[in-house]
Design an enzyme around this catalytic site. Structure first.
Site, PDB file in Angstrom:
ATOM      1  N   CYS A  44      21.580 -14.767 -38.489  1.00  9.41           N
ATOM      2  CA  CYS A  44      20.383 -13.982 -38.208  1.00  9.41           C
ATOM      3  C   CYS A  44      19.754 -14.350 -36.871  1.00  9.41           C
ATOM      4  O   CYS A  44      18.854 -13.665 -36.396  1.00  9.41           O
ATOM      5  CB  CYS A  44      19.371 -14.106 -39.339  1.00  9.41           C
ATOM      6  SG  CYS A  44      19.718 -12.942 -40.674  1.00  9.41           S
ATOM      7  N   LYS A  47      19.689 -11.667 -34.154  1.00 10.92           N
ATOM      8  CA  LYS A  47      18.750 -10.539 -34.185  1.00 10.92           C
ATOM      9  C   LYS A  47      17.964 -10.413 -32.866  1.00 10.92           C
ATOM     10  O   LYS A  47      17.746 -11.417 -32.195  1.00 10.92           O
ATOM     11  CB  LYS A  47      17.739 -10.802 -35.293  1.00 10.92           C
ATOM     12  CG  LYS A  47      17.719  -9.739 -36.376  1.00 10.92           C
ATOM     13  CD  LYS A  47      16.869 -10.214 -37.535  1.00 10.92           C
ATOM     14  CE  LYS A  47      16.398  -9.062 -38.383  1.00 10.92           C
ATOM     15  NZ  LYS A  47      15.802  -9.474 -39.633  1.00 10.92           N
ATOM     16  N   ASP A  76       9.239  -1.899 -43.138  1.00 14.61           N
ATOM     17  CA  ASP A  76       9.484  -2.740 -44.313  1.00 14.61           C
ATOM     18  C   ASP A  76      10.963  -3.130 -44.363  1.00 14.61           C
ATOM     19  O   ASP A  76      11.742  -2.792 -43.473  1.00 14.61           O
ATOM     20  CB  ASP A  76       9.072  -1.983 -45.582  1.00 14.61           C
ATOM     21  CG  ASP A  76       8.529  -2.923 -46.654  1.00 14.61           C
ATOM     22  OD1 ASP A  76       9.130  -3.991 -46.845  1.00 14.61           O
ATOM     23  OD2 ASP A  76       7.517  -2.586 -47.287  1.00 14.61           O
ATOM     24  N   ASP A  94      22.349  -4.019 -42.379  1.00 11.98           N
ATOM     25  CA  ASP A  94      22.217  -5.322 -41.741  1.00 11.98           C
ATOM     26  C   ASP A  94      23.591  -5.750 -41.246  1.00 11.98           C
ATOM     27  O   ASP A  94      24.557  -5.651 -41.990  1.00 11.98           O
ATOM     28  CB  ASP A  94      21.713  -6.344 -42.771  1.00 11.98           C
ATOM     29  CG  ASP A  94      20.491  -7.087 -42.276  1.00 11.98           C
ATOM     30  OD1 ASP A  94      20.474  -7.412 -41.082  1.00 11.98           O
ATOM     31  OD2 ASP A  94      19.585  -7.319 -43.080  1.00 11.98           O
ATOM     32  N   GLY A 165      33.748   2.318 -45.070  1.00 11.39           N
ATOM     33  CA  GLY A 165      33.322   1.424 -44.010  1.00 11.39           C
ATOM     34  C   GLY A 165      33.799   1.880 -42.651  1.00 11.39           C
ATOM     35  O   GLY A 165      34.441   2.927 -42.513  1.00 11.39           O
ATOM     36  N   HIS A 166      33.491   1.070 -41.657  1.00  9.50           N
ATOM     37  CA  HIS A 166      33.819   1.395 -40.275  1.00  9.50           C
ATOM     38  C   HIS A 166      34.132   0.099 -39.548  1.00  9.50           C
ATOM     39  O   HIS A 166      33.542  -0.934 -39.854  1.00  9.50           O
ATOM     40  CB  HIS A 166      32.627   2.108 -39.620  1.00  9.50           C
ATOM     41  CG  HIS A 166      32.865   2.476 -38.192  1.00  9.50           C
ATOM     42  ND1 HIS A 166      33.682   3.528 -37.831  1.00  9.50           N
ATOM     43  CD2 HIS A 166      32.413   1.924 -37.042  1.00  9.50           C
ATOM     44  CE1 HIS A 166      33.704   3.602 -36.497  1.00  9.50           C
ATOM     45  NE2 HIS A 166      32.944   2.637 -36.005  1.00  9.50           N
ATOM     46  N   ASP A 253      11.851 -10.269 -47.759  1.00 11.91           N
ATOM     47  CA  ASP A 253      12.803 -11.384 -47.743  1.00 11.91           C
ATOM     48  C   ASP A 253      12.692 -12.099 -46.411  1.00 11.91           C
ATOM     49  O   ASP A 253      12.326 -11.511 -45.398  1.00 11.91           O
ATOM     50  CB  ASP A 253      14.240 -10.943 -48.064  1.00 11.91           C
ATOM     51  CG  ASP A 253      14.787  -9.907 -47.102  1.00 11.91           C
ATOM     52  OD1 ASP A 253      13.993  -9.313 -46.349  1.00 11.91           O
ATOM     53  OD2 ASP A 253      16.010  -9.687 -47.104  1.00 11.91           O
TER      54      ASP A 253
END
Ligand code: CO
Ligand code: CO
Length: 526
Positions: A44, A47, A76, A94, A165-166, A253
């Site tokens: 993360c 990000k 949110d 994500d 998926g990709h 979260d």
């Protein structure tokens, strides 16, 4: 991946026999490269910062529709779309870079993280689409398969089916999922609906960013990495189900923006302030070690830059613990605001389901009339450590290093010569025993260090002065300490040292000067 304040070259560079001082860079990742060494920012921490995001997204056109219950504007965890009176869709996506070396575990973590935003709204994930980025020409395709296998297994555990998926051929591996969940429109748990009097509960230990970063540098134990990996791969499913049963008012979260960043958003959108007591905050035991050794990634600074405007620390004595609040989490726990009389029951129920770290960390209070929301830290003392203490674990893993010299391996850096007992050449042995390649590289590195430190065409004194100059240039605290001490021991005067330092400062400017002064003061060299 380097912490400029600390030990240089780090184990990652020693392992690859790369000398950054000579301008060398690690080679392109091979098939056997640990996953986290193929990326610049793990998990993360990859990000984009909150401040940047707000600035960029603020100017986008508004999207309005009567069925949007929670949309872009709310910011949110997930969007919510009303299908009919009884059902709403919860949608989120994500994607991030590997935060662990094991491809299968990374897949599990990416999936747990992606479904987490559905759980944070109180929803139930039902389907997912994968997004996989992978350097197919450089890494073994089996790694990509393992990543996806881990993802599918974790999604199955969540009762969520991967239905497509990709993929993208990308120099840095990344994995994530677009997840769709369902929820009763009456039972959506938003982030901005915490009430004064609520108690705040965090459901997983904090510190995955620090521990992963320490892992990348080879400076936390394998045991600590394993504990963090396990927590990151744990679903927030129980936390979400029980939150519904215990009448939670608000939830989000804790992920890339750190506890502080997500808490600030919860407080601001709820129009409340928050009191935080870090003595209850569950943190990995290795966090204590990371804070003491300043194993702090750049992402912490970025998060702090944004959130600190709303943070009031009332505990100056323990302020060195504050970086934990800004540590970016990968697949962190739920931060739940619920009525005081329900909080204890929620924590107990979580622990009964095996989530031992779940704990009360603070409470929601009124904010002053017309004032900004704030997060008041009433105690910054960390006491709730989860898992094994790092010190003992590191000691075991460093037996080899200790056999060679008296000092702790992290104490110092690239010095050879008489101070070699504390040098990072030996420090490299902390991870020895991983195979021949590593010890060969280590031997070559030691030869190189020897040449750099022993007199040749340039005499010993001048080499020492150059070492001081370079230690300042690369801001290496352990190196500068050692070279300053040994220079004085060799009879080099402070005036000569100042002159050499002056050269580094001429190139490095004010920050080099500050750095040099700070170490001189610390060593009482005046
Ligand atoms: Co160094
Ligand atoms: Co989220």
């Amino acid at each position: 991946m380097c912490n400029v304040k600390k030990q240089c070259p780090c184990d990652a560079l020693i392992e690859q026999n790369v000398c950054p001082c000579a301008g060398e860079k690690p080679a392109a990742a091979g098939a056997m490269t640990p996953l986290t060494k193929t990326v610049q920012k793990a998990g993360c921490a990859s990000k984009i910062g909150q401040g940047d995001l707000k600035r960029i997204l603020g100017a986008l056109p508004e999207v309005a529709h009567p069925n949007i219950m929670v949309g872009m504007a709310a910011g949110d965890d997930a969007g919510v779309w009303r299908l009919d009176e009884r059902t709403a869709l919860v949608q989120t996506v994500d994607v991030f870079t590997p935060c662990v070396d094991d491809a299968y575990l990374f897949g599990q973590i990416a999936a747990a993280n992606s479904v987490s935003d559905v759980y944070a709204m109180g929803g139930r994930p039902i389907t997912a689409l994968s997004i996989a980025c992978f350097p197919i020409d450089e890494l073994d395709g089996a790694m990509m398969r393992e990543m996806l296998r881990g993802g599918i297994d974790k999604l199955n555990e969540a009762g969520c089916c991967l239905i497509g998926g990709h993929s993208v051929n990308d120099p840095e591996p990344k994995l994530g999922f677009a997840v769709t969940g369902v929820i009763d429109p009456q039972r959506v748990v938003e982030r901005g609906t915490a009430r004064v009097g609520d108690v705040l509960v965090l459901t997983k230990p904090l510190g995955t960013g620090m521990v992963s970063f320490g892992g990348q540098l080879g400076r936390v134990s394998a045991a600590a990495l394993e504990e963090a990996g396990k927590a990151m791969a744990t679903l927030n499913k129980d936390a979400a189900e029980l939150m519904g049963e215990h009448g939670a008012h608000a939830c989000t979260d804790v992920t890339g923006f750190g506890l502080a960043g997500h808490l600030v958003e919860l407080a601001r959108t709820s129009g409340v302030s928050v009191e935080l007591d870090l003595s209850g905050l569950p943190v990995f035991a290795a966090v204590e070690h990371c804070l003491a050794e300043e194993i702090l990634s750049g992402a912490i600074e970025k998060n702090q830059e944004y959130a600190m405007a709303w943070i009031r620390n009332l505990d100056a004595e323990h302020k060195r613990n504050l970086p934990i609040l800004y540590d970016p989490q990968t697949s962190g726990g739920l931060l739940v605001a619920l009525p005081e009389e329900r909080a204890e029951g929620y924590v107990r129920a979580m622990r009964e389901r095996g989530h031992a770290a779940a704990a009360v960390i603070g409470r929601v209070v009124e904010k002053g009339a017309g004032a900004e929301s704030e997060v008041r830290i009433v105690s910054a003392k960390l006491e709730n450590f989860i898992g094994r203490k790092e010190e003992g674990v590191m000691a075991e893993e460093m037996k080899a290093a200790e056999a060679q010299g008296e000092g702790r391996a992290e104490d110092a850096c690239c010095s050879g010569g008489s101070a070699a007992a504390q040098s990072c050449c030996e420090g490299g042995a902390a991870t020895a025993g991983e195979g021949e390649t590593h010890s060969d590289a280590l031997a070559m590195f030691k030869d190189f260090m020897k040449a750099a430190n022993e007199p040749g065409l340039i005499d010993k004194r001048n080499k020492k002065l150059m070492a001081i100059m370079l230690s300042i240039a690369v801001r290496c605290t352990p190196c500068l300490r050692i070279h300053l001490k040994s220079a004085l021991a060799m009879g080099i005067t402070k005036a000569e040292i100042d002159e050499a330092a002056g050269l580094a400062i001429a190139f490095g400017g004010c920050s080099a000067l500050m750095f040099y002064k700070e170490i001189c003061e610390e060593l009482r060299i005046g």
